[in-house]
Motif scaffolding. Structure first.
Motif, mmCIF file in Angstrom:
data_model
loop_
_atom_site.group_PDB
_atom_site.id
_atom_site.type_symbol
_atom_site.label_atom_id
_atom_site.label_comp_id
_atom_site.label_asym_id
_atom_site.label_seq_id
_atom_site.Cartn_x
_atom_site.Cartn_y
_atom_site.Cartn_z
ATOM 1 N N LEU A 130 20.535 -26.943 15.685
ATOM 2 C CA LEU A 130 19.098 -26.778 15.914
ATOM 3 C C LEU A 130 18.874 -25.432 16.598
ATOM 4 N N VAL A 131 17.823 -24.740 16.182
ATOM 5 C CA VAL A 131 17.501 -23.455 16.779
ATOM 6 C C VAL A 131 16.006 -23.398 17.095
ATOM 7 N N THR A 132 15.647 -22.726 18.199
ATOM 8 C CA THR A 132 14.254 -22.589 18.617
ATOM 9 C C THR A 132 13.934 -21.128 18.899
ATOM 10 N N GLY A 133 12.639 -20.776 18.843
ATOM 11 C CA GLY A 133 12.165 -19.440 19.193
ATOM 12 C C GLY A 133 10.942 -19.558 20.086
ATOM 13 N N SER A 134 10.850 -18.707 21.097
ATOM 14 C CA SER A 134 9.857 -18.901 22.152
ATOM 15 C C SER A 134 9.108 -17.633 22.527
ATOM 16 N N ASP A 135 7.998 -17.836 23.238
ATOM 17 C CA ASP A 135 7.243 -16.726 23.817
ATOM 18 C C ASP A 135 8.012 -16.011 24.923
#
Length: 587
Positions: A168-173
């Motif tokens: 799982l991968v996430t991208g953020s502010d």
């Protein structure tokens, strides 16, 4: 006991709204794993459209708050949709009723993205919140299957590897990405590649790689199993502007990226270079905020809300562009052109009533909301707007003309047109007669009085006759043959007056639970329709107030704002949900 007409009514067409867009904010567009449909959101609605024929559409309207994202499960049997309150609804796609399967509130703020595991049993939800910015859980129980920690600001994007072992991968502010292994999903490490917001993260279908896209205009390619950086796409800058979305080809060899620089690029992932650059325009509204690669279809979403089907062989011109409304529609009318009925709605849109094909007027039109539109003499569309103007548009040309504009001293609220090249505008504080493009004319006031005027030469003359409605009038219209005047008011009453009998009351009609705001006469002059804030439409029979047709939830959870008849058996409705619907009425 209310008698009802022996009548059948059914939904004939749905001309769906476009995605609701916001500058600088990515828009997720979901694809049906079977390849037939795509899905997006507008307001409280989730819109499902056929990818081959986008005129075929369905609308899900069960969210109480603005919906931000919707994604199909890999099985294709369910859609998960999330809203600004943090609520997730998982609902059936196979039945017309879209029965709710489960509902959860994994976040305390806006949901930004959703991802499923390939077996459709687990899902990740990310966005904004007070305590956490993401959650991953079993779809049927809501039980947690991991902890999406590692970010200090809202998470914009999430994706799950569609092959085992799951990743799982996430991208953020917070300008970072995070990599997780599981299940249960556990934080492994932070991705520090970008120097601005990470807007989108997506695994390739085969799971071998994933890409991250940022507001810094960069694309980074990583190994799908271990998360290690492989390369950058396009060198130091993949796009001149921020990148808002990416989507992989089915064979995992290519991907497309959508950017605020008004281009979409098609990348050869192995070579790390852009094969094709699609130029989508030069205006601010041509910024590209979303994309989807679905079988052979390459779709992108502009800031305007337009959905573009890209052409690999002609990157400067889309194969097709889906246009329409993305905001509330306040008015609608119908006109026949070359024997075919066309629907005109809102600011500048027109639709073929049979096929759903649509387009916009060219040229510079109204700069604010259009309050009313009517068909004038010689195929002329007369519109009034909150920009304090009247416009006269030739429907044979479908082009706004800078010369056919009347600037008014007061804001026009309504307009009427008739033969002889006359139009009458009712403004806040005055009534205006224009010899441009009604032996008598009516004007209403908040006290329920309706005053009659005659037209003598170039002037309006008050006839001194007043008709009394039961409340403050919200709309009124003469029947097509001029025999009756129908009036609706804030007391929820519809009244029909007989013109030839000194405007005596023919009948009063009751049924609305909230204020009706729009009405339209059927071409048969025997029926008229009313709609309003109770989300209902009634079709009344002029000779018998007990004979009525009731259309409930014509635009579920949204007020009815406009009505028009294509013919005596086809009614058009519009609403705050930005969609247009056609109903077949068989008496």
């Amino acid at each position: 006991q209310v008698k009802r007409l022996c009548v059948v009514f059914m939904l004939k067409h749905v001309f769906a709204s476009l995605p609701q867009m916001e500058r600088g904010v990515a828009k997720v567009i979901g694809g049906d794993p079977k390849g037939n449909n795509f899905v997006y959101t507008n307001g409280k609605c989730v819109i499902i459209r056929n990818i081959q024929n986008p005129a075929i559409a369905d609308i899900y309207t069960e969210h109480a708050h603005t919906v931000t994202v919707a994604k199909y499960s890999p099985s294709g049997f369910y859609i998960a949709s999330g809203d600004v309150s943090g609520k997730i609804r998982i609902w059936d796609t196979t039945q017309k009723e879209h029965i709710l399967k489960y509902e959860y509130t994994p976040l305390s703020g806006k949901v930004k993205d959703i991802a499923w595991t390939e077996d459709s049993k687990r899902m990740a939800v990310v966005g904004d919140g007070r305590e956490k910015f993401g959650s991953v859980f079993l779809w049927d129980t809501g039980s947690s299957v991991g902890d999406l920690s590692g970010h200090s600001k809202l998470i914009n994007s999430v994706d799950i590897k569609q092959t085992r072992p799951y990743r799982l991968v996430t991208g953020s502010d917070d300008t970072c990405g995070s990599f997780f292994k599981g299940p249960p999903f556990k934080f492994e490490f932070t991705l520090h590649d970008h120097n601005q917001f990470v807007n989108c993260v997506r695994f390739s279908p085969d799971g071998n790689r994933f890409v991250t896209a940022g507001a810094d205009g960069q694309l980074f390619l990583h190994d799908g199993k271990e998360g290690t950086l492989i390369s950058t796409l396009g060198g130091e800058k993949a796009h001149k502007g921020g990148i808002y979305a990416v989507s992989w080809s089915p064979d995992s060899s290519q991907l497309i990226s959508a950017s605020g620089d008004k281009t979409v690029k098609l990348w050869d992932v192995g070579a790390g270079t852009a094969v094709t650059t699609f130029n989508l325009g030069t205006e601010v509204t041509d910024q590209q905020l979303g994309c989807l690669w679905q079988n052979d279809h390459l779709l992108t979403i502009s800031l305007s809300g337009y959905i573009n089907y890209l052409d690999k062989n002609n990157p400067n011109r889309p194969i097709r562009t889906i246009k329409g409304h993305s905001k509330s529609i306040q008015c609608v009318t119908v006109h026949k052109k070359d024997g075919r009925p066309y629907i005109y709605s809102g600011t500048s849109h027109y639709w073929d009533a049979e096929t759903g094909e649509n387009d916009c007027f060219t040229g510079k039109g109204h700069s604010n909301q259009v309050s009313q539109m009517v068909i004038g003499q010689a195929s002329e569309l007369v519109t009034c707007s909150m920009d304090d103007t009247l416009r006269y548009t030739n429907l044979n040309k479908t082009e706004y003309s800078a010369s056919d504009v009347v600037k008014m001293d007061f804001q026009p609220k309504s307009v009427s047109a008739a033969s002889g090249g006359l139009s009458v505008a009712v403004c806040i504080g005055q009534v205006c007669l224009y010899i441009i493009a009604i032996s008598s004319y009516t004007n209403c006031f908040q006290d329920g009085d309706i005053r009659l005027y005659s037209i003598q030469g170039n002037t309006l003359k008050d006839e001194g006759q007043t008709i009394k409605a039961t409340g403050a009038v919200t709309a009124m219209a003469y029947s097509n043959d001029g025999a009756y005047l129908a009036v609706i008011d804030d007391k929820k009453v519809a009244t029909a007056f007989t013109v030839a009998d000194s405007y005596s009351v023919k009948n009063e009609f009751y049924g609305h639970h909230a204020k009706p705001v729009t009405l339209a006469w059927s071409p048969d002059n025997e029926h008229f329709a009313t709609g309003g804030m109770d989300m209902m439409v009634f079709i009344w029979t002029i000779s018998d107030p007990d004979k009525r047709v009731k259309l409930s939830d014509t635009h579920r959870l949204h007020h009815v704002t406009g009505l028009a008849w294509v013919d005596e058996h086809t009614l058009v409705t519009t609403s705050h949900d930005a969609s247009i619907k056609q109903w077949t009425i068989t008496y």
